[in-house]
Scaffold this motif. Sequence first.
Motif, PDB file in Angstrom:
ATOM      1  N   GLY A 194       0.847  -1.180   0.000  1.00 24.50           N
ATOM      2  CA  GLY A 194       0.000   0.000   0.000  1.00 24.50           C
ATOM      3  C   GLY A 194       0.885   1.233   0.000  1.00 24.50           C
ATOM      4  N   VAL A 195       0.483   2.256  -0.733  1.00 20.93           N
ATOM      5  CA  VAL A 195       1.214   3.516  -0.752  1.00 20.93           C
ATOM      6  C   VAL A 195       0.255   4.612  -0.267  1.00 20.93           C
ATOM      7  CG1 VAL A 195       2.430   5.230  -2.140  1.00 20.93           C
ATOM      8  CG2 VAL A 195       2.739   2.784  -2.622  1.00 20.93           C
ATOM      9  N   ARG A 196       0.601   5.207   0.868  1.00 24.71           N
ATOM     10  CA  ARG A 196      -0.198   6.321   1.410  1.00 24.71           C
ATOM     11  C   ARG A 196       0.277   7.609   0.739  1.00 24.71           C
ATOM     12  NH1 ARG A 196      -0.134   6.096   7.409  1.00 24.71           N
ATOM     13  NH2 ARG A 196      -1.829   4.620   7.055  1.00 24.71           N
ATOM     14  N   ASN A 197      -0.586   8.197  -0.035  1.00 20.92           N
ATOM     15  CA  ASN A 197      -0.249   9.418  -0.756  1.00 20.92           C
ATOM     16  C   ASN A 197      -0.409  10.641   0.149  1.00 20.92           C
ATOM     17  OD1 ASN A 197       0.467   8.255  -3.310  1.00 20.92           O
ATOM     18  ND2 ASN A 197      -1.683   7.730  -3.542  1.00 20.92           N
ATOM     19  N   GLU A 198       0.318  11.695  -0.172  1.00 17.66           N
ATOM     20  CA  GLU A 198       0.352  12.903   0.667  1.00 17.66           C
ATOM     21  C   GLU A 198      -1.028  13.481   0.920  1.00 17.66           C
ATOM     22  OE1 GLU A 198       2.931  14.347   2.371  1.00 17.66           O
ATOM     23  OE2 GLU A 198       4.030  12.568   1.781  1.00 17.66           O
ATOM     24  N   ALA A 252       0.657   2.459  10.808  1.00 20.59           N
ATOM     25  CA  ALA A 252       1.937   3.119  10.586  1.00 20.59           C
ATOM     26  C   ALA A 252       2.653   2.455   9.417  1.00 20.59           C
ATOM     27  CB  ALA A 252       2.802   3.034  11.840  1.00 20.59           C
ATOM     28  N   PRO A 253       3.398   3.217   8.638  1.00 21.08           N
ATOM     29  CA  PRO A 253       4.178   2.612   7.564  1.00 21.08           C
ATOM     30  C   PRO A 253       5.140   1.556   8.127  1.00 21.08           C
ATOM     31  CG  PRO A 253       4.122   4.989   7.309  1.00 21.08           C
ATOM     32  CD  PRO A 253       3.524   4.673   8.656  1.00 21.08           C
ATOM     33  N   GLY A 254       5.366   0.526   7.349  1.00 29.48           N
ATOM     34  CA  GLY A 254       6.272  -0.544   7.746  1.00 29.48           C
ATOM     35  C   GLY A 254       5.937  -1.802   6.978  1.00 29.48           C
ATOM     36  N   GLN A 255       6.727  -2.835   7.210  1.00 28.58           N
ATOM     37  CA  GLN A 255       6.446  -4.131   6.608  1.00 28.58           C
ATOM     38  C   GLN A 255       6.014  -5.086   7.695  1.00 28.58           C
ATOM     39  OE1 GLN A 255       9.510  -6.868   4.764  1.00 28.58           O
ATOM     40  NE2 GLN A 255       8.229  -6.446   2.968  1.00 28.58           N
ATOM     41  N   PHE A 299       0.154 -13.780   4.460  1.00 28.83           N
ATOM     42  CA  PHE A 299       0.495 -12.726   3.515  1.00 28.83           C
ATOM     43  C   PHE A 299       1.190 -11.592   4.241  1.00 28.83           C
ATOM     44  CE2 PHE A 299      -3.149 -15.043   2.078  1.00 28.83           C
ATOM     45  CZ  PHE A 299      -2.810 -15.362   0.768  1.00 28.83           C
ATOM     46  N   THR A 300       2.221 -11.068   3.598  1.00 30.35           N
ATOM     47  CA  THR A 300       2.955  -9.919   4.115  1.00 30.35           C
ATOM     48  C   THR A 300       2.367  -8.666   3.489  1.00 30.35           C
ATOM     49  OG1 THR A 300       4.981 -11.177   4.466  1.00 30.35           O
ATOM     50  CG2 THR A 300       5.227  -8.789   4.132  1.00 30.35           C
ATOM     51  N   TYR A 301       2.162  -7.646   4.327  1.00 31.74           N
ATOM     52  CA  TYR A 301       1.672  -6.358   3.827  1.00 31.74           C
ATOM     53  C   TYR A 301       2.712  -5.299   4.156  1.00 31.74           C
ATOM     54  CZ  TYR A 301      -1.202  -2.196   3.183  1.00 31.74           C
ATOM     55  OH  TYR A 301      -1.686  -0.980   2.769  1.00 31.74           O
ATOM     56  N   THR A 302       3.033  -4.495   3.153  1.00 31.91           N
ATOM     57  CA  THR A 302       3.991  -3.408   3.311  1.00 31.91           C
ATOM     58  C   THR A 302       3.273  -2.096   3.044  1.00 31.91           C
ATOM     59  OG1 THR A 302       5.750  -4.868   2.497  1.00 31.91           O
ATOM     60  CG2 THR A 302       6.204  -2.493   2.542  1.00 31.91           C
ATOM     61  N   LEU A 303       3.346  -1.183   4.000  1.00 34.46           N
ATOM     62  CA  LEU A 303       2.762   0.154   3.824  1.00 34.46           C
ATOM     63  C   LEU A 303       3.890   1.147   3.703  1.00 34.46           C
ATOM     64  CD1 LEU A 303       0.395   2.114   3.684  1.00 34.46           C
ATOM     65  CD2 LEU A 303       0.370   2.143   6.192  1.00 34.46           C
ATOM     66  N   MET A 304       3.897   1.863   2.577  1.00 33.00           N
ATOM     67  CA  MET A 304       4.923   2.863   2.318  1.00 33.00           C
ATOM     68  C   MET A 304       4.265   4.237   2.152  1.00 33.00           C
ATOM     69  SD  MET A 304       7.323   0.628  -0.272  1.00 33.00           S
ATOM     70  CE  MET A 304       8.651   1.826  -0.357  1.00 33.00           C
ATOM     71  N   GLU A 305       5.064   5.283   2.264  1.00 36.65           N
ATOM     72  CA  GLU A 305       4.592   6.653   2.070  1.00 36.65           C
ATOM     73  C   GLU A 305       5.022   7.144   0.693  1.00 36.65           C
ATOM     74  OE1 GLU A 305       2.895   8.754   4.076  1.00 36.65           O
ATOM     75  OE2 GLU A 305       3.103   7.984   6.097  1.00 36.65           O
ATOM     76  N   GLU A 306       4.179   7.958   0.069  1.00 40.33           N
ATOM     77  CA  GLU A 306       4.507   8.525  -1.230  1.00 40.33           C
ATOM     78  C   GLU A 306       5.862   9.239  -1.201  1.00 40.33           C
ATOM     79  OE1 GLU A 306       2.415  11.441  -4.541  1.00 40.33           O
ATOM     80  OE2 GLU A 306       1.945  11.746  -2.422  1.00 40.33           O
ATOM     81  N   LYS A 307       6.159   9.943  -0.111  1.00 39.38           N
ATOM     82  CA  LYS A 307       7.403  10.694  -0.022  1.00 39.38           C
ATOM     83  C   LYS A 307       8.639   9.790  -0.065  1.00 39.38           C
ATOM     84  CE  LYS A 307       7.436  10.784   5.007  1.00 39.38           C
ATOM     85  NZ  LYS A 307       7.305  11.570   6.208  1.00 39.38           N
ATOM     86  N   ASP A 308       8.471   8.492   0.244  1.00 45.35           N
ATOM     87  CA  ASP A 308       9.587   7.538   0.210  1.00 45.35           C
ATOM     88  C   ASP A 308       9.877   7.030  -1.197  1.00 45.35           C
ATOM     89  OD1 ASP A 308       9.909   7.732   2.954  1.00 45.35           O
ATOM     90  OD2 ASP A 308       8.509   6.090   3.332  1.00 45.35           O
ATOM     91  N   LEU A 309       9.034   7.376  -2.132  1.00 45.31           N
ATOM     92  CA  LEU A 309       9.183   6.851  -3.492  1.00 45.31           C
ATOM     93  C   LEU A 309       9.902   7.847  -4.372  1.00 45.31           C
ATOM     94  CD1 LEU A 309       5.673   5.250  -3.935  1.00 45.31           C
ATOM     95  CD2 LEU A 309       7.713   4.270  -2.909  1.00 45.31           C
TER      96      LEU A 309
END
Length: 194
Positions: A31-35, A88-91, A184-194
Amino acid sequence: MSYLPPLLRKAKAKGYAVFDGDADFDLNIIGVRNEISHRKPDLYADDMFVYWKQSGIWRCFNAAMTTTPGEYYLVHPMRPSEGCAVMAPGQYRGAYKRGLHKGKEGLRQRKAVKYYRDNDRNSTLDLDPSNLRSGIAYLNIHRGGRSERVGRWSAGCQVLRPDDMDFLVEICDKQIAVNGWETFTYTLMEEKDL
């Protein structure tokens, strides 16, 4: 070195596990959380990406989603004394398993994830590090509604529109059928990290 899709390269650079072996349907669910979601969390304004190999070729599924609660639950949390949960973002390795959410097929949280408790009762995210917790808060991955607004479809869960959730369930079931891997593994990342 073999080809790795750009988002998976970013995940790997952050130290996250990336499933890039030879097995078919070894799913990378991100998942990517956008700004915009920090200011307007009541929209399906985030992105879900699922990458997997099939016969040695990378496949990708992408869909709109929300990684934040709907405005209703930010203002009226299910746990009024604690506030609304926001992942919170993380894996989160092996944190999810197929199961039901309110009678519908989805992915249920089975291991601890990190999450904030937003308790200021307004419609923007308050991700105060002093309110960061870890545990099972039942932050499932499930289907929402078809409208532009998240509304009451998320009290902190990761939510996709119905047709997109149906496809996610379908490919999760293929991972189980092909490999016998039920978590299943879920990874949440932030748009700013991309």
